[in-house]
Design an enzyme around this catalytic site. Structure first.
Site, PDB file in Angstrom:
ATOM      1  N   CYS A 276      32.696 -55.368 -23.224  1.00  0.00           N
ATOM      2  CA  CYS A 276      32.542 -55.427 -21.502  1.00  0.00           C
ATOM      3  C   CYS A 276      33.877 -56.703 -21.626  1.00  0.00           C
ATOM      4  O   CYS A 276      34.967 -56.391 -20.206  1.00  0.00           O
ATOM      5  CB  CYS A 276      31.476 -56.347 -20.609  1.00  0.00           C
ATOM      6  SG  CYS A 276      29.992 -56.039 -21.934  1.00  0.00           S
ATOM      7  N   ARG A 305      26.145 -56.770 -34.212  1.00  0.00           N
ATOM      8  CA  ARG A 305      25.081 -57.940 -33.753  1.00  0.00           C
ATOM      9  C   ARG A 305      24.631 -58.253 -34.769  1.00  0.00           C
ATOM     10  O   ARG A 305      24.079 -57.571 -35.306  1.00  0.00           O
ATOM     11  CB  ARG A 305      24.005 -57.220 -32.436  1.00  0.00           C
ATOM     12  CG  ARG A 305      25.245 -56.659 -31.126  1.00  0.00           C
ATOM     13  CD  ARG A 305      24.074 -56.718 -29.981  1.00  0.00           C
ATOM     14  NE  ARG A 305      24.733 -55.938 -28.641  1.00  0.00           N
ATOM     15  CZ  ARG A 305      24.634 -55.268 -27.576  1.00  0.00           C
ATOM     16  NH1 ARG A 305      23.018 -55.505 -28.186  1.00  0.00           N
ATOM     17  NH2 ARG A 305      25.585 -54.729 -27.148  1.00  0.00           N
ATOM     18  N   GLN A 323      28.410 -47.857 -29.770  1.00  0.00           N
ATOM     19  CA  GLN A 323      28.115 -47.636 -28.278  1.00  0.00           C
ATOM     20  C   GLN A 323      28.591 -46.145 -27.428  1.00  0.00           C
ATOM     21  O   GLN A 323      29.781 -46.217 -27.704  1.00  0.00           O
ATOM     22  CB  GLN A 323      27.536 -48.910 -27.580  1.00  0.00           C
ATOM     23  CG  GLN A 323      27.152 -50.122 -27.589  1.00  0.00           C
ATOM     24  CD  GLN A 323      26.844 -50.947 -26.070  1.00  0.00           C
ATOM     25  OE1 GLN A 323      27.248 -50.738 -25.728  1.00  0.00           O
ATOM     26  NE2 GLN A 323      26.622 -52.241 -26.705  1.00  0.00           N
ATOM     27  N   ASP A 325      29.519 -46.399 -24.138  1.00  0.00           N
ATOM     28  CA  ASP A 325      29.394 -47.581 -23.137  1.00  0.00           C
ATOM     29  C   ASP A 325      30.425 -47.112 -21.851  1.00  0.00           C
ATOM     30  O   ASP A 325      31.140 -46.542 -21.986  1.00  0.00           O
ATOM     31  CB  ASP A 325      30.080 -48.938 -24.380  1.00  0.00           C
ATOM     32  CG  ASP A 325      29.502 -50.104 -23.178  1.00  0.00           C
ATOM     33  OD1 ASP A 325      29.202 -49.612 -22.157  1.00  0.00           O
ATOM     34  OD2 ASP A 325      30.364 -50.680 -23.397  1.00  0.00           O
ATOM     35  N   HIS A 327      32.234 -49.302 -18.210  1.00  0.00           N
ATOM     36  CA  HIS A 327      31.846 -50.282 -17.168  1.00  0.00           C
ATOM     37  C   HIS A 327      32.329 -50.260 -16.022  1.00  0.00           C
ATOM     38  O   HIS A 327      33.267 -49.644 -16.161  1.00  0.00           O
ATOM     39  CB  HIS A 327      32.380 -51.442 -17.932  1.00  0.00           C
ATOM     40  CG  HIS A 327      32.007 -52.247 -18.763  1.00  0.00           C
ATOM     41  ND1 HIS A 327      31.973 -52.218 -19.979  1.00  0.00           N
ATOM     42  CD2 HIS A 327      30.795 -53.070 -19.013  1.00  0.00           C
ATOM     43  CE1 HIS A 327      31.435 -52.303 -21.573  1.00  0.00           C
ATOM     44  NE2 HIS A 327      30.480 -52.859 -20.033  1.00  0.00           N
ATOM     45  N   LYS A 411      18.626 -54.171 -13.830  1.00  0.00           N
ATOM     46  CA  LYS A 411      19.037 -53.290 -14.065  1.00  0.00           C
ATOM     47  C   LYS A 411      17.621 -52.457 -13.764  1.00  0.00           C
ATOM     48  O   LYS A 411      16.734 -52.690 -14.667  1.00  0.00           O
ATOM     49  CB  LYS A 411      18.805 -53.393 -16.114  1.00  0.00           C
ATOM     50  CG  LYS A 411      18.392 -53.995 -16.598  1.00  0.00           C
ATOM     51  CD  LYS A 411      19.001 -54.138 -17.938  1.00  0.00           C
ATOM     52  CE  LYS A 411      17.578 -55.822 -18.857  1.00  0.00           C
ATOM     53  NZ  LYS A 411      17.834 -55.601 -19.575  1.00  0.00           N
ATOM     54  N   HIS A 457      27.522 -51.918 -16.111  1.00  0.00           N
ATOM     55  CA  HIS A 457      27.602 -51.373 -17.310  1.00  0.00           C
ATOM     56  C   HIS A 457      26.348 -50.548 -17.211  1.00  0.00           C
ATOM     57  O   HIS A 457      25.403 -50.577 -17.129  1.00  0.00           O
ATOM     58  CB  HIS A 457      27.355 -52.963 -17.865  1.00  0.00           C
ATOM     59  CG  HIS A 457      27.767 -54.323 -18.099  1.00  0.00           C
ATOM     60  ND1 HIS A 457      27.819 -55.201 -19.155  1.00  0.00           N
ATOM     61  CD2 HIS A 457      27.618 -54.996 -17.321  1.00  0.00           C
ATOM     62  CE1 HIS A 457      28.259 -56.227 -18.668  1.00  0.00           C
ATOM     63  NE2 HIS A 457      28.212 -56.355 -17.066  1.00  0.00           N
TER      64      HIS A 457
HETATM   65  C1  TSB Z   1      25.568 -50.520 -21.258  1.00  0.00           C
HETATM   66  N1  TSB Z   1      27.320 -54.650 -22.265  1.00  0.00           N
HETATM   67  C2  TSB Z   1      26.282 -53.134 -22.208  1.00  0.00           C
HETATM   68  C3  TSB Z   1      26.681 -51.673 -22.284  1.00  0.00           C
HETATM   69  O1  TSB Z   1      27.926 -52.181 -21.376  1.00  0.00           O
HETATM   70  C4  TSB Z   1      24.975 -53.439 -23.320  1.00  0.00           C
HETATM   71  O2  TSB Z   1      25.823 -53.921 -24.376  1.00  0.00           O
HETATM   72  N2  TSB Z   1      24.365 -53.471 -23.279  1.00  0.00           N
HETATM   73  S1  TSB Z   1      23.061 -53.093 -24.122  1.00  0.00           S
HETATM   74  O3  TSB Z   1      23.221 -54.809 -25.106  1.00  0.00           O
HETATM   75  O4  TSB Z   1      21.741 -52.783 -23.361  1.00  0.00           O
HETATM   76  O5  TSB Z   1      23.011 -52.450 -25.413  1.00  0.00           O
HETATM   77  C5  TSB Z   1      23.436 -51.378 -24.898  1.00  0.00           C
HETATM   78  C6  TSB Z   1      22.173 -49.988 -25.754  1.00  0.00           C
HETATM   79  O6  TSB Z   1      22.537 -49.853 -27.411  1.00  0.00           O
HETATM   80  C7  TSB Z   1      20.553 -50.502 -25.683  1.00  0.00           C
HETATM   81  O7  TSB Z   1      20.145 -49.891 -24.652  1.00  0.00           O
HETATM   82  C8  TSB Z   1      19.925 -49.347 -27.082  1.00  0.00           C
HETATM   83  O8  TSB Z   1      20.031 -48.274 -26.750  1.00  0.00           O
HETATM   84  C9  TSB Z   1      21.320 -49.733 -27.353  1.00  0.00           C
HETATM   85  N3  TSB Z   1      20.957 -51.230 -29.007  1.00  0.00           N
HETATM   86  C10 TSB Z   1      20.986 -52.003 -28.507  1.00  0.00           C
HETATM   87  N4  TSB Z   1      21.121 -53.361 -29.209  1.00  0.00           N
HETATM   88  C11 TSB Z   1      21.111 -52.083 -30.975  1.00  0.00           C
HETATM   89  C12 TSB Z   1      20.782 -52.567 -31.951  1.00  0.00           C
HETATM   90  N5  TSB Z   1      20.563 -52.986 -32.752  1.00  0.00           N
HETATM   91  N6  TSB Z   1      20.676 -51.069 -33.007  1.00  0.00           N
HETATM   92  C13 TSB Z   1      21.171 -50.221 -32.353  1.00  0.00           C
HETATM   93  N7  TSB Z   1      21.173 -49.768 -31.316  1.00  0.00           N
HETATM   94  C14 TSB Z   1      21.042 -50.534 -29.985  1.00  0.00           C
HETATM   95 ZN    ZN Z   2      28.882 -53.550 -20.459  1.00  0.00          ZN
END
Ligand code: TSB
Ligand code: ZN
Length: 587
Positions: A276, A305, A323, A325, A327, A411, A457
């Site tokens: 983001c 992460r 992702q 992803d 925005h 959300k 997002h």
């Molecule tokens: C959607 N900033 C927002 C983005 O713009 C975001 O990061 N959202 S999130 O934290 O929900 O992550 C997006 C998606 O990543 C989740 O819906 C999930 O499907 C996937 N995700 C989250 N953590 C993990 C992980 N540790 N391993 C694999 N996939 C993951």
């Molecule tokens: Zn985001």
């Protein structure tokens, strides 16, 4: 007579089975000491200190055999209540039990249960005789640190399960077997999708050539879909300065999920957990008129992460993820339309994939706990109502989760259940009123005034990692032709006689753009066929003398025993149809 329909009785039976296991272990390992043996969702386990001994696969059968013996001994299970002093005295040789007894205060009734030569400290209740514990199975074992602390000794944890009847046990074992077969970690191995190496690290999967091909198909598909839906793709680095994340607020609120900072020259950087902030800066790079909005930046982006080591799981929860992803920057009056657009995109993608089994969760703020949320009452009420209106208008079935919203806005999460029962979010759409403020974003409205946009997002496939984990389980590994890394496997019956024709067919399919493998190894036909079945390649082509003579091909579709002979051109047409219709083979 115990009514086994009741959960409580099943609980008691499993708990008694844990004691039976402990008794058997004590017979086989006289120095064994026992920590705790609770009943859990999958049955029971017991944490055992075996000194220098470590449980191995064969030991489970040995212990089970001894358990059967203890069961047949038909010993009464006798309860005895003790004072704390009596208990300390009885278990004086056992530091684990002393640890437990010491922590009990005077009000606790201390009791122990004895069956033949075995006594264990336990609250109970238990079955009355070991002969009632008959239908059990030891399922698995693992190491488990004493009190879950990695600086303590590693104990041996053995899991088992017990049922009142053989039939229930058999059904349960069958279900477990099916679950194992559907686990994406098994399918991922059979299909050569990914591997994990301790030398690389936990939660850091390595995508093999076939896995990378699958990712490439997904990336192309979703990117094309996004571009045709008005998204613009951007490319940004996988790390950013600590200041970037201080500006966004992640440094204060998300730090425990991030890898620690690293210093280069005089600057501090972090591997990014989200994209983001980078996208906010791209928006801030220009002056935007209200007429340009919405602007939708998308990226297939790597994020990092910190996930707890006990939580990482194959591809479904990783520490390095990709992702899908985006925005979306829009005006407040465009929230409804944009939100609806994303919901429709999710539905279209799920339809293409044949995904029907999912739950939509609308996460709202808890109005009684306003401290937890971005402070703008009017905004929350309006936004939440708009999201509801969109979902109702699109006839989406969803449930509301009060208190589950993000700090910055409501959300919608699309949740799925994995083969081993994990509930996970796949797609997500999150409204955000805060980041635009943190990055002081604005657009110019029709009166020439600067106004803050709203950010949405969203991730459709979630991450490629989690999506592949889910989709391997969803399809049981029978990937549809349009996604399968290898679409056709060609197997000549005899390389000397049919190899040249096989080459010809191979070339023709390649020319047509299909992903084909020719198995020209000097192996037996049966062996090659079996291998292809394990790899779940959508089409197997078996070419023998008949096919050479008639210029035909005989195919077998994954999961089917039937062999069908057609002309090569007919076969190509069949492949084209399957790709075009995104046919699923598992349904
Ligand atoms: C959607 N900033 C927002 C983005 O713009 C975001 O990061 N959202 S999130 O934290 O929900 O992550 C997006 C998606 O990543 C989740 O819906 C999930 O499907 C996937 N995700 C989250 N953590 C993990 C992980 N540790 N391993 C694999 N996939 C993951
Ligand atoms: Zn985001």
């Amino acid at each position: 007579m115990v009514n086994f329909k009741e959960e409580e009785s099943l609980h008691m039976l499993n708990h008694s089975c844990a004691h039976l296991m402990a008794q058997a272990v004590k017979h086989l390992y006289p120095n064994a000491k026992f920590w705790v043996g609770p009943v859990v969702e999958e049955g029971f386990y017991y944490d055992i200190d075996l000194g220098e001994d470590v449980i191995k696969e064969d030991d489970l059968a040995r212990i089970e055999k001894e358990m059967k013996k203890c069961s047949k001994d038909a010993k009464h299970i006798i309860r005895k209540e003790l004072t704390k002093d009596e208990a300390l005295n009885l278990f004086k040789e056992d530091s684990y039990k002393i640890d437990l007894i010491e922590r009990m205060d005077e009000e606790n009734v201390i009791s122990c249960y004895t069956q033949g030569d075995f006594t264990d400290l336990c609250r109970g209740p238990h079955m009355s005789n070991t002969k009632e514990i008959k239908y059990f199975k030891l399922i698995k074992f693992s190491g488990a640190y004493f009190k879950g602390d990695s600086s303590n000794k590693m104990l041996q944890r053995i899991y088992g399960v017990c049922f009142p009847t053989q039939e229930e046990l058999d059904n349960h074992l069958k279900e477990l077997e099916e679950m194992k077969m559907r686990d994406h970690r098994k399918i991922g191995k059979d299909l050569e999708i990914f591997m994990i190496s301790d030398l690389v690290g936990k939660g850091l999967p390595l995508w093999l050539p076939k896995g990378s091909e699958l990712r490439r198909r997904l990336e192309r598909y979703i990117t094309d879909k996004e571009i045709s839906s008005g998204y613009q793709h951007v490319t940004t680095p996988s790390l950013g300065s600590v200041n970037l994340y201080k500006t966004s607020g992640h440094w204060d609120h998300y730090k425990e999920n991030m890898f620690p900072k690293m210093k280069i020259d005089e600057e501090e950087f972090v591997l990014r957990p989200m994209n983001c902030p980078h996208h906010m800066l791209i928006f801030a790079n220009g002056i935007h008129s209200y007429k340009e909005l919405p602007i939708r930046y998308a990226e297939i982006a790597n994020d990092f992460r910190y996930e707890e080591s006990g939580a990482v799981c194959g591809l479904e929860r990783v520490r390095c993820m990709t992702q899908n992803d985006s925005h979306i920057f829009c005006r407040p009056d465009q929230i409804k339309e944009e939100f609806a657009g994303v919901v429709k995109l999710i539905l279209a993608v799920y339809q293409d994939m044949g995904i029907t089994d999912y739950t939509c969760r609308l996460s709202l703020r808890d109005p009684l706990d306003k401290e937890k949320y971005y402070d703008d009452d009017e905004m929350w009420i309006k936004a939440e109502n708009e999201l509801r209106e969109v979902l109702n208008g699109l006839h989406i079935t969803y449930f509301e989760a009060t208190g589950e919203a993000a700090f910055y806005g409501p959300k919608l999460d699309v949740e799925i259940k994995t083969a081993i029962g994990h509930e996970l979010t796949l797609s997500t759409i999150q409204l955000d009123f805060l980041l635009p403020q943190k990055f002081e974003l604005s657009y110019v409205d029709e009166n020439g005034e600067k106004v803050r946009p709203v950010v949405i997002h969203r991730a459709i496939l979630g991450t490629l990692d989690r999506f592949v984990a889910f989709y391997l389980e969803e399809t049981k590994g029978y990937l549809p032709l349009w996604l399968a890394p290898i679409q056709v496997q060609i197997i000549p019956v005899h390389k000397e006689y049919h190899g040249i024709y096989a080459e010809e067919v191979y070339k023709r399919l390649k020319e047509k753009g299909f992903r084909v493998e020719l198995d020209n190894r000097n192996e037996k036909l049966g062996y090659k066929l079996r291998e292809s079945v394990i790899k779940k390649i959508p089409y197997m082509l078996i070419l023998g003398q008949n096919e050479v003579d008639n210029h035909s091909v005989s195919y077998r579709r994954a999961g089917s025993e039937e062999t069908i002979t057609v002309s090569l051109e007919e076969f190509i047409e069949l492949l084209n149809q399957d790709v075009q219709n995104k046919v699923r083979y598992d349904k």
